[in-house]
Design an enzyme around this catalytic site. Sequence first.
Site, PDB file in Angstrom:
ATOM      1  CD  GLU A 156      -0.455  -8.250   2.595  1.00  0.00           C
ATOM      2  OE1 GLU A 156      -0.950  -7.987   1.478  1.00  0.00           O
ATOM      3  OE2 GLU A 156      -0.122  -9.553   2.791  1.00  0.00           O
ATOM      4  CB  CYS A 208      -4.083  -2.816  -2.734  1.00  0.00           C
ATOM      5  SG  CYS A 208      -4.988  -3.434  -1.110  1.00  0.00           S
TER       6      CYS A 208
HETATM    7  P1  NAP Z   1       3.097   4.697   3.251  1.00  0.00           P
HETATM    8  O1  NAP Z   1       3.373   6.018   2.362  1.00  0.00           O
HETATM    9  O2  NAP Z   1       3.838   3.256   2.208  1.00  0.00           O
HETATM   10  O3  NAP Z   1       2.809   4.549   4.371  1.00  0.00           O
HETATM   11  C1  NAP Z   1       2.748   3.144   5.781  1.00  0.00           C
HETATM   12  C2  NAP Z   1       3.176   3.779   6.688  1.00  0.00           C
HETATM   13  O4  NAP Z   1       3.951   3.016   6.521  1.00  0.00           O
HETATM   14  C3  NAP Z   1       2.907   5.276   7.238  1.00  0.00           C
HETATM   15  O5  NAP Z   1       2.757   5.320   9.000  1.00  0.00           O
HETATM   16  C4  NAP Z   1       4.356   5.651   6.816  1.00  0.00           C
HETATM   17  O6  NAP Z   1       4.844   6.822   8.014  1.00  0.00           O
HETATM   18  C5  NAP Z   1       5.372   4.206   7.413  1.00  0.00           C
HETATM   19  N1  NAP Z   1       5.987   4.544   6.181  1.00  0.00           N
HETATM   20  C6  NAP Z   1       6.271   4.338   5.591  1.00  0.00           C
HETATM   21  N2  NAP Z   1       7.879   4.630   4.907  1.00  0.00           N
HETATM   22  C7  NAP Z   1       8.964   4.238   5.804  1.00  0.00           C
HETATM   23  C8  NAP Z   1       9.739   3.738   6.021  1.00  0.00           C
HETATM   24  N3  NAP Z   1      10.269   3.953   5.077  1.00  0.00           N
HETATM   25  N4  NAP Z   1      10.113   4.018   7.346  1.00  0.00           N
HETATM   26  C9  NAP Z   1       9.634   3.820   8.534  1.00  0.00           C
HETATM   27  N5  NAP Z   1       7.928   3.884   8.469  1.00  0.00           N
HETATM   28  C10 NAP Z   1       8.090   3.964   7.227  1.00  0.00           C
HETATM   29  O7  NAP Z   1       1.887   3.644   2.301  1.00  0.00           O
HETATM   30  P2  NAP Z   1       0.419   4.168   2.280  1.00  0.00           P
HETATM   31  O8  NAP Z   1       0.107   6.022   1.941  1.00  0.00           O
HETATM   32  O9  NAP Z   1      -0.037   5.190   3.510  1.00  0.00           O
HETATM   33  O10 NAP Z   1      -0.474   3.629   1.377  1.00  0.00           O
HETATM   34  C11 NAP Z   1      -0.660   3.812   0.186  1.00  0.00           C
HETATM   35  C12 NAP Z   1       0.465   2.061  -0.478  1.00  0.00           C
HETATM   36  O11 NAP Z   1      -0.279   0.859   0.313  1.00  0.00           O
HETATM   37  C13 NAP Z   1      -0.311   1.923  -1.805  1.00  0.00           C
HETATM   38  O12 NAP Z   1       1.239   1.551  -2.655  1.00  0.00           O
HETATM   39  C14 NAP Z   1      -1.257   0.858  -1.639  1.00  0.00           C
HETATM   40  O13 NAP Z   1      -1.248  -0.377  -2.756  1.00  0.00           O
HETATM   41  C15 NAP Z   1      -1.149   0.026  -1.028  1.00  0.00           C
HETATM   42  N6  NAP Z   1      -1.555  -0.384  -0.384  1.00  0.00           N
HETATM   43  C16 NAP Z   1      -1.143  -1.454   0.266  1.00  0.00           C
HETATM   44  C17 NAP Z   1      -2.860  -2.567   0.440  1.00  0.00           C
HETATM   45  C18 NAP Z   1      -2.117  -4.041   0.504  1.00  0.00           C
HETATM   46  O14 NAP Z   1      -3.220  -5.052   2.141  1.00  0.00           O
HETATM   47  N7  NAP Z   1      -1.609  -4.786  -0.033  1.00  0.00           N
HETATM   48  C19 NAP Z   1      -3.518  -1.548   0.949  1.00  0.00           C
HETATM   49  C20 NAP Z   1      -3.549  -0.726   1.259  1.00  0.00           C
HETATM   50  C21 NAP Z   1      -3.339   0.192   0.679  1.00  0.00           C
HETATM   51  P3  NAP Z   1       5.354   8.092   7.182  1.00  0.00           P
HETATM   52  O15 NAP Z   1       3.723   8.335   6.601  1.00  0.00           O
HETATM   53  O16 NAP Z   1       5.330   8.805   8.693  1.00  0.00           O
HETATM   54  O17 NAP Z   1       6.291   7.622   6.684  1.00  0.00           O
END
Ligand code: NAP
Length: 527
Positions: free
Chosen positions: A264, A301
């Site tokens: 998501e 999101c």
């Molecule tokens: P994020 O930076 O993508 O992090 C999410 C998790 O994924 C973290 O544990 C991160 O670990 C890991 N991760 C990120 N890139 C990775 C990679 N290349 N390989 C392995 N692991 C990886 O997102 P966030 O800052 O937590 O959340 C913000 C984003 O989430 C926004 O874009 C928002 O719109 C979206 N969101 C979507 C929803 C939905 O339901 N669609 C809900 C809430 C939020 P590390 O931090 O250790 O890198």
Amino acid sequence: MITGKNHIGNQYSAKGTQTYKTFNPQLNIENESVFTEATQEEIDAAVTLASEAFEVYRAISGAKKAEFLNSIADEILALGDTLIQMYCSESGLPEGRAIGERGRTIGQLKSFANVLTEGSWVEATIDTAQPDREPMPKSDLRKMLIPIGPVVVFGASNFPLAFSTAGGDTASALASGCPVIVKSHPMHSGTGELVASAILKAAVKTGMPNGVFSNLNSSGIDVGQELVKHPKVKAVGFTGSYKGGKALFDLAAQRDEPITVFAEMGSVNPVVLLPKAVESKGESLAKTYAGSITLGTGQFCTNPGLLLGIKSDALSNFIQQLSDEILKIEPSCMLHPNIHDTYNKNKNTAISQNGINISADYPSDTKPNYAKQTVTTVDGDTFLKNVALHQEVFGPYAIVVQCENDRQLEEVILKLEGQLTGTIMADATEISKYSKIVSALQNRVGRIIFNGVPTGVEVCPSMMHGGPFPASTDSRFTAIGAHAIKRWVRPFSYQDWPKQLLPDALKDDNPLGIIRNIDGIQTQKHL
Ligand code: NAP
């Protein structure tokens, strides 16, 4: 007390040397606890234990699993104020939000417990044998949904409870019969450890196998990537950025045995402002949207980051009113300095594009990590030509596109990537005149809203939270509501199987009393 260790099933473990701390964005200082990142050996131990636990857990009755989920909810509540204080110190979010999100998390767990107690979710389908059928006899065939195996869950920074350790992905996977390994979010590892301890307490209390749940720390992307590559992992639930979700999706597809990553991801959640609505209620729309754009410092999101209208005096007035209203709102704290920096970077990229006008930009200085809200405008032609303007700016930012006419408005919608939501603000009489626009929007989103705001996602079976790529990697499934369980199961058929060896859901006498499809008819009756 926070140990900073990993949970490998019921055991604490900290074999690594890599450590990190979480950060309090309100106080602008690091928190005290030190977390130890999981090693390759610990990753392997957690997945192997989950794989062994699966053999036992999948055969445990729905009623016992429901007891487990209800017990997790109780144990989370029993963490009391310690959990709330930890949540606030690691996210900068206010106490009211923490309490609300805890309620939502508990509600999700209980709703999956109810789904299990009722039992019909397995979609039991029976086609009885026809031994005398000509020219060939027909076998007795019985099908139901069964769990796929260990699931890895990645939570998002912006929902430390409801989309994290015991959030919707974990609750739905455990409900389906799959053990879960959580890759703890590095921004709220203390909250994660507390919740993990509640899950494990519940697992022991209700007699679940060791390994049904593990929680692994990490400060970077390596632990998550190793988990996704592990051959014994059978699916992944991810909530977070497009960049992270797509990277993990690609990694999973490259495995010898490819697996599904249900990711998501971000969304700009277009809001279509039809002319009469802007004319008749522009002022109240402006107030409502100023609130929705800045809700939770824009860190949702479902944040409405893109407003689409048709050029008119009324639309110009609306933009002015929206700008006035949004500047009245006090800036608030973002989740982490990195998220604050990324917000400023992405906002600056957006506002430096050709043809962008800044309509509101919070002018005064703010405390560290507080986000300044911004509204920009652009004309339809420029927006159509520059896809950089279509991207999510995660934070309190929105762009208003002023289209030349309804044809251009439709063209803009058709050009958008997949979205979680789309909203139509309309006068009751005008919506029927814009059927092409409604239809174009329906084709781009997972949920369509009439005269409301996309923020505030109800948790119930009819909720669809997902959407065409890149809002999510599989638009056929939802991450919220009872149907989220379907991501972790596969249909399985028994042909002419000995009756006494069939699972209860498929037995002749329907001991579970569930609704089944027997020879094409939905019924609760036994055979
Ligand atoms: P994020 O930076 O993508 O992090 C999410 C998790 O994924 C973290 O544990 C991160 O670990 C890991 N991760 C990120 N890139 C990775 C990679 N290349 N390989 C392995 N692991 C990886 O997102 P966030 O800052 O937590 O959340 C913000 C984003 O989430 C926004 O874009 C928002 O719109 C979206 N969101 C979507 C929803 C939905 O339901 N669609 C809900 C809430 C939020 P590390 O931090 O250790 O890198």
